[in-house]
Write a protein that holds these residues in place. Structure first.
Motif, short mmCIF file in Angstrom:
data_model
loop_
_atom_site.label_atom_id
_atom_site.label_comp_id
_atom_site.label_asym_id
_atom_site.label_seq_id
_atom_site.Cartn_x
_atom_site.Cartn_y
_atom_site.Cartn_z
N PHE A 199 22.84 39.16 -53.91
CA PHE A 199 21.86 38.21 -53.39
C PHE A 199 21.36 38.61 -52.01
O PHE A 199 22.16 38.98 -51.14
N LYS A 200 20.06 38.52 -51.83
CA LYS A 200 19.47 38.83 -50.53
C LYS A 200 19.62 37.62 -49.61
O LYS A 200 19.53 36.48 -50.03
N TYR A 201 19.84 37.90 -48.36
CA TYR A 201 19.73 36.93 -47.25
C TYR A 201 20.90 35.96 -47.12
O TYR A 201 21.06 35.33 -46.08
N ILE A 202 21.73 35.79 -48.15
CA ILE A 202 22.82 34.82 -48.02
C ILE A 202 24.18 35.51 -48.15
O ILE A 202 24.29 36.59 -48.70
N HIS A 203 25.20 34.83 -47.62
CA HIS A 203 26.57 35.30 -47.76
C HIS A 203 27.04 35.13 -49.20
O HIS A 203 26.90 34.05 -49.79
N LYS A 204 27.62 36.18 -49.77
CA LYS A 204 28.20 36.06 -51.11
C LYS A 204 29.31 35.00 -51.12
O LYS A 204 29.53 34.32 -52.12
#
Length: 282
Positions: A199-204
């Motif tokens: 996922f781009k931009y967020i913490h896994k």
């Protein structure tokens, strides 16, 4: 149900939705707090939270507690109502002092649950906004982009209004020296097939479960045990509750909840006693 200490631990384990800066908003992570001086967790004087307190308000109690218990920050003000005459213009969540740098920080706290829907399209020109627009509240009435824009265009600028400047001045706090950050905590639920997606931009680490469309859940019968926690307990570690349900009982309750406009969160206990957490949405 879990103890107040366990509820606090569940809050504290909630991941920041992103690290660093996103769309000009700088993240303040809970990991900034230093608690090394606290030896006995069981003796902590935890905040007393009234029964029925909404999830977001519970988070406010616990964040304030973090500031007060930390060795590296000092709470200056919290939940400051800003008035223009008799009209409330808004509220500043927290003004704290970093004892290491002697700097002052205004922090807005956000605690959210989001569904990631890859099928959502957006008219936004920015690839970042197009992607972030795919994060919505479970009931479809909330949206990550709208929340970020509200922070940028309303909540943070409130600090610089004449009324806020005057109020802070009365507490010997100079607005021009204040740094602004957001503590944006979130639980993200994704389609099951995207579990290994980058996922781009967020913490896994903010991804805590998956979701079913109601039509798909109706076909996902198992012999597992189901629990339907109240919303105030959504952030908690899944556990056995007093009332458990079979699949068909859970399905009926889920359909009833969706008819009333509320997407339910379910804890499913597997045969090995482990849990899976998911939403069922329309």
């Amino acid at each position: 149900m879990q103890s107040n200490l366990e509820r606090f631990k569940a809050f504290y384990k909630t991941a920041s939705l992103w690290s660093g800066t996103l769309l000009g908003l700088e993240q303040f992570g809970l990991s900034n707090f230093i608690f090394d001086h606290l030896k006995d967790q069981e003796s902590l004087d935890l905040p007393v939270i009234p029964q029925g307190t909404l999830l977001g308000k519970r988070a406010e109690y616990f964040f304030k507690f973090c500031v007060e218990q930390s060795s590296n920050y000092q709470l200056l003000l919290s939940n400051i109502q800003i008035f223009k005459g008799k009209i409330t213009k808004g509220e500043l969540d927290y003004v704290i002092k970093d004892l290491r740098t002697n700097s002052t920080i205004h922090i807005e706290l956000v605690y959210k649950f989001y569904i990631y829907n890859p099928t959502i399209t957006s008219t936004e020109k920015s690839p970042v906004l197009q992607e972030l627009n795919k994060y919505q509240g479970p009931n479809g009435r909330d949206n990550l982009v709208r929340k970020l824009e509200h922070l940028k265009n309303h909540q943070l600028p409130l600090l610089y209004t004449a009324e806020a400047v005057e109020l802070l001045k009365s507490h010997d706090i100079a607005v021009e020296k204040i740094k602004q950050q957001v503590c944006f905590l979130a639980h993200v639920f994704i389609p099951h097939q995207l579990w290994d997606h980058k996922f781009k931009y967020i913490h896994k680490s903010s991804i805590t479960g998956y979701y079913y469309k109601s039509s798909a859940f109706a076909k996902a019968e198992t012999e597992n045990t189901y629990f339907l926690p109240e919303k105030y307990a959504w952030k908690m570690t899944p556990q056995e509750l007093l009332t458990s349900y079979t699949f068909h009982e859970a399905l009926a309750l889920t359909n009833d909840s969706l008819e009333r406009g509320f997407a339910p969160l379910l804890w499913m206990q597997l045969t090995d006693k482990s849990f899976e957490t998911f939403f069922v949405v329309k």
